[in-house]
Design a protein around this motif. Structure first.
Motif, PDB file in Angstrom:
ATOM      1  N   GLU A 200       0.817  -1.209   0.000  1.00 32.33           N
ATOM      2  CA  GLU A 200       0.000   0.000   0.000  1.00 32.33           C
ATOM      3  C   GLU A 200       0.855   1.265   0.000  1.00 32.33           C
ATOM      4  O   GLU A 200       0.375   2.344  -0.326  1.00 32.33           O
ATOM      5  CB  GLU A 200      -0.936   0.010   1.222  1.00 32.33           C
ATOM      6  CG  GLU A 200      -0.257   0.072   2.568  1.00 32.33           C
ATOM      7  CD  GLU A 200       0.181  -1.306   3.082  1.00 32.33           C
ATOM      8  OE1 GLU A 200       0.705  -1.370   4.210  1.00 32.33           O
ATOM      9  OE2 GLU A 200      -0.010  -2.290   2.351  1.00 32.33           O
ATOM     10  N   LYS A 201       2.135   1.137   0.358  1.00 32.89           N
ATOM     11  CA  LYS A 201       3.014   2.300   0.376  1.00 32.89           C
ATOM     12  C   LYS A 201       3.591   2.608  -1.001  1.00 32.89           C
ATOM     13  O   LYS A 201       4.187   3.660  -1.197  1.00 32.89           O
ATOM     14  CB  LYS A 201       4.148   2.078   1.377  1.00 32.89           C
ATOM     15  CG  LYS A 201       3.671   2.068   2.835  1.00 32.89           C
ATOM     16  CD  LYS A 201       4.842   1.958   3.782  1.00 32.89           C
ATOM     17  CE  LYS A 201       4.359   1.971   5.236  1.00 32.89           C
ATOM     18  NZ  LYS A 201       5.492   1.875   6.189  1.00 32.89           N
ATOM     19  N   ALA A 202       3.461   1.660  -1.928  1.00 33.59           N
ATOM     20  CA  ALA A 202       3.961   1.883  -3.288  1.00 33.59           C
ATOM     21  C   ALA A 202       2.927   2.682  -4.072  1.00 33.59           C
ATOM     22  O   ALA A 202       1.946   2.146  -4.564  1.00 33.59           O
ATOM     23  CB  ALA A 202       4.239   0.546  -3.971  1.00 33.59           C
ATOM     24  N   ILE A 203       3.117   3.978  -4.137  1.00 34.34           N
ATOM     25  CA  ILE A 203       2.148   4.853  -4.805  1.00 34.34           C
ATOM     26  C   ILE A 203       2.156   4.546  -6.296  1.00 34.34           C
ATOM     27  O   ILE A 203       3.207   4.601  -6.946  1.00 34.34           O
ATOM     28  CB  ILE A 203       2.491   6.331  -4.560  1.00 34.34           C
ATOM     29  CG1 ILE A 203       2.458   6.631  -3.057  1.00 34.34           C
ATOM     30  CG2 ILE A 203       1.527   7.235  -5.314  1.00 34.34           C
ATOM     31  CD1 ILE A 203       2.940   8.004  -2.694  1.00 34.34           C
ATOM     32  N   PRO A 204       0.996   4.213  -6.892  1.00 30.58           N
ATOM     33  CA  PRO A 204       0.981   3.843  -8.317  1.00 30.58           C
ATOM     34  C   PRO A 204       1.175   5.054  -9.217  1.00 30.58           C
ATOM     35  O   PRO A 204       0.761   6.165  -8.892  1.00 30.58           O
ATOM     36  CB  PRO A 204      -0.410   3.232  -8.502  1.00 30.58           C
ATOM     37  CG  PRO A 204      -1.253   3.898  -7.449  1.00 30.58           C
ATOM     38  CD  PRO A 204      -0.332   4.106  -6.275  1.00 30.58           C
ATOM     39  N   ASP A 205       1.820   4.824 -10.355  1.00 32.31           N
ATOM     40  CA  ASP A 205       1.918   5.857 -11.385  1.00 32.31           C
ATOM     41  C   ASP A 205       0.637   5.920 -12.199  1.00 32.31           C
ATOM     42  O   ASP A 205       0.294   6.964 -12.751  1.00 32.31           O
ATOM     43  CB  ASP A 205       3.091   5.556 -12.320  1.00 32.31           C
ATOM     44  CG  ASP A 205       4.418   5.491 -11.579  1.00 32.31           C
ATOM     45  OD1 ASP A 205       4.847   6.541 -11.083  1.00 32.31           O
ATOM     46  OD2 ASP A 205       5.002   4.398 -11.489  1.00 32.31           O
ATOM     47  N   LEU A 206      -0.053   4.774 -12.275  1.00 28.22           N
ATOM     48  CA  LEU A 206      -1.280   4.670 -13.071  1.00 28.22           C
ATOM     49  C   LEU A 206      -2.299   3.821 -12.326  1.00 28.22           C
ATOM     50  O   LEU A 206      -1.974   2.724 -11.865  1.00 28.22           O
ATOM     51  CB  LEU A 206      -0.978   4.031 -14.429  1.00 28.22           C
ATOM     52  CG  LEU A 206      -2.175   3.562 -15.272  1.00 28.22           C
ATOM     53  CD1 LEU A 206      -3.046   4.737 -15.687  1.00 28.22           C
ATOM     54  CD2 LEU A 206      -1.707   2.784 -16.495  1.00 28.22           C
ATOM     55  N   ILE A 207      -3.510   4.340 -12.201  1.00 31.25           N
ATOM     56  CA  ILE A 207      -4.643   3.537 -11.737  1.00 31.25           C
ATOM     57  C   ILE A 207      -5.451   3.186 -12.977  1.00 31.25           C
ATOM     58  O   ILE A 207      -5.916   4.078 -13.696  1.00 31.25           O
ATOM     59  CB  ILE A 207      -5.505   4.288 -10.711  1.00 31.25           C
ATOM     60  CG1 ILE A 207      -4.702   4.503  -9.420  1.00 31.25           C
ATOM     61  CG2 ILE A 207      -6.787   3.520 -10.411  1.00 31.25           C
ATOM     62  CD1 ILE A 207      -5.439   5.294  -8.366  1.00 31.25           C
ATOM     63  N   LEU A 208      -5.601   1.894 -13.236  1.00 34.72           N
ATOM     64  CA  LEU A 208      -6.277   1.401 -14.422  1.00 34.72           C
ATOM     65  C   LEU A 208      -7.564   0.704 -13.998  1.00 34.72           C
ATOM     66  O   LEU A 208      -7.526  -0.315 -13.309  1.00 34.72           O
ATOM     67  CB  LEU A 208      -5.358   0.431 -15.171  1.00 34.72           C
ATOM     68  CG  LEU A 208      -5.850  -0.112 -16.507  1.00 34.72           C
ATOM     69  CD1 LEU A 208      -6.035   1.014 -17.519  1.00 34.72           C
ATOM     70  CD2 LEU A 208      -4.869  -1.140 -17.051  1.00 34.72           C
ATOM     71  N   GLU A 209      -8.691   1.264 -14.405  1.00 40.14           N
ATOM     72  CA  GLU A 209      -9.997   0.686 -14.075  1.00 40.14           C
ATOM     73  C   GLU A 209     -10.530  -0.053 -15.297  1.00 40.14           C
ATOM     74  O   GLU A 209     -10.712   0.549 -16.356  1.00 40.14           O
ATOM     75  CB  GLU A 209     -10.981   1.780 -13.648  1.00 40.14           C
ATOM     76  CG  GLU A 209     -12.349   1.232 -13.271  1.00 40.14           C
ATOM     77  CD  GLU A 209     -13.353   2.329 -12.934  1.00 40.14           C
ATOM     78  OE1 GLU A 209     -14.530   1.992 -12.702  1.00 40.14           O
ATOM     79  OE2 GLU A 209     -12.978   3.511 -12.927  1.00 40.14           O
ATOM     80  N   LEU A 210     -10.766  -1.341 -15.155  1.00 36.53           N
ATOM     81  CA  LEU A 210     -11.318  -2.155 -16.236  1.00 36.53           C
ATOM     82  C   LEU A 210     -12.805  -2.339 -15.970  1.00 36.53           C
ATOM     83  O   LEU A 210     -13.200  -3.135 -15.123  1.00 36.53           O
ATOM     84  CB  LEU A 210     -10.589  -3.505 -16.311  1.00 36.53           C
ATOM     85  CG  LEU A 210      -9.059  -3.425 -16.454  1.00 36.53           C
ATOM     86  CD1 LEU A 210      -8.464  -4.819 -16.562  1.00 36.53           C
ATOM     87  CD2 LEU A 210      -8.668  -2.577 -17.660  1.00 36.53           C
ATOM     88  N   ALA A 211     -13.615  -1.570 -16.680  1.00 42.29           N
ATOM     89  CA  ALA A 211     -15.065  -1.536 -16.452  1.00 42.29           C
ATOM     90  C   ALA A 211     -15.764  -2.425 -17.478  1.00 42.29           C
ATOM     91  O   ALA A 211     -15.835  -2.071 -18.656  1.00 42.29           O
ATOM     92  CB  ALA A 211     -15.577  -0.101 -16.544  1.00 42.29           C
TER      93      ALA A 211
END
Length: 412
Positions: free
Chosen positions: A138-149
């Motif tokens: 949880e401490k690894a801040i993502p560069d990209l949040i990818l939502e697969l809808a």
């Protein structure tokens, strides 16, 4: 969750009644009108700026002077109305708030990606790039949040078209970019924030192997855009490892770059790095080639990049000398990092200039015969020997100067 109005709806009073009426693309999407009462009208006006349900509840409670103990029912009513607007297509969830839980984390070329969606939604091609959640993920801040809808978008986004070809259409809109793929039948749309930090892919559950690959392919332009922002650029090329360096072979589609690198494998037993796409960046003073899943291999390679060989079909082998400007232009023409705007194009050009200036770029007119690989190999080896000899001479001169400089220091 923050919600915001959708473009394409007109607030209009007809007689004594107020309506939300669709126009433009919303008519084409067969959206209907909605009658608004006084409360609904007030909520719509509050949505002139993106709002959360909590913020709407507080504002409505203040406007109608509703006591704190009665605000629970008010919140439920507002939530229900917001859901109705979402289904209706008049509002949308703002990019940046994914639904559901994180289904996995990916690590590709130093870029950290969190994927949200249905269980098992992550394409199998990413298996080798999954992060093991050791320590505190949880401490690894993502560069990209990818939502697969796995659903249709509530409403299509148009925007201003930047590029359009038979495979991909890219448009810019108020939140960033919209991608559409005419050839990927189960991919509806991709909405991506302007900085590339969040993307939502609307798709239909794949029903065959081709559609299973579609989601994997649709993610590529999102990744390449973010990689470009981080100083990594994609070159359409096949690559191999020779003299402990990565060598990239590029040419127009159908040129036979895979055939050419196969000759190296057969004749000189050189290992392949990948056969289709190379992501190049710079770490300190070194250019490196990063492994990515769209390169025809599941392995990750990070190697100092030595040079690029540009290929062109010809009846016989010929090495052609290029000016630095010609090298820059030819390298840039083989790049597939996004050129959607003038700003992005300049980024590609500057990187191609750096490559052409600092690394060898060869132009080989060649056949499919063994002699093609032999011709360019000889040239590479000759240049490597000259470079090594020059480096050795430089080191010798440095060693000669050091005692003199040391002596001068001692005298002083």
């Amino acid at each position: 969750m923050r919600i915001r109005r959708q473009e394409g709806y007109l607030l209009q009073k007809i007689g004594k009644t107020v309506y939300l009426l669709p126009y433009g693309q919303k008519i084409a999407d067969q959206k209907r009108g909605m009658e608004l009462n006084e409360t609904a009208l007030r909520l719509w006006e509050m949505l002139e700026q993106p709002q959360t349900v909590e913020a709407l509840t507080d504002k409505m409670a203040a406007y109608y002077e509703i006591p704190k103990e009665e605000q629970g029912e008010l919140a439920k009513d507002i939530e229900a109305f917001v859901q109705e607007l979402l289904v209706f297509g008049a509002v949308r969830r703002e990019l940046g708030c994914p639904k559901g839980s994180c289904e996995g984390r990916l690590h590709i070329a130093g870029i950290k990606i969190e994927v949200y969606g249905e269980k098992g939604c992550i394409p199998k091609q990413f298996d080798a790039f999954r992060m093991t959640d050791g320590g505190n993920p949880e401490k690894a801040i993502p560069d990209l949040i990818l939502e697969l809808a796995e659903r249709l978008p509530g409403s299509r986004q148009n925007g201003t078209i930047l590029i359009r070809n038979r495979d991909l259409t890219v448009a810019i809109w108020e939140e960033g970019y919209v991608f559409r793929f005419d050839t990927l039948k189960n991919i509806y749309e991709i909405w991506m924030k302007e900085d590339g930090s969040y993307a939502r892919i609307y798709y239909r559950c794949p029903i065959n192997e081709e559609e299973q690959d579609s989601l994997f392919l649709a993610i590529r332009p999102v990744f390449l855009f973010l990689a470009q922002r981080k100083g990594m650029f994609a070159l359409h090329s096949a690559s191999l490892l020779y003299l402990e360096k990565a060598w990239l072979f590029s040419g127009p589609s159908g040129m036979g770059k895979s055939t050419h690198t196969a000759l190296w494998k057969k004749l000189f037993a050189t290992p392949f790095l990948n056969g289709d796409l190379n992501l190049i960046g710079k770490e300190g003073e070194k250019f490196v080639v990063y492994g990515i899943p769209w390169c025809g291999t599941s392995k990750i390679f990070t190697t100092e990049k030595k040079g690029i060989v540009l290929l062109e079909k010809a009846p016989s082998e010929e090495l052609v000398s290029l000016t630095e400007e010609q090298k820059t232009l030819r390298v840039m023409q083989r790049m597939i990092s996004p050129p959607w705007t003038a700003e992005l194009m300049v980024k590609n050009l500057k990187f191609a200039e750096a490559v052409a200036k600092e690394k060898p770029v060869y132009f080989l007119r060649c056949t499919k015969n063994d002699t093609a690989a032999e011709t360019i190999r000889r040239q590479i080896e000759e240049d490597e020997k000259r470079q090594k000899a020059g480096s050795d001479d430089c080191m010798k001169n440095m060693k000669k100067r050091i005692p003199k400089e040391q002596a001068q220091e001692d005298e002083s």
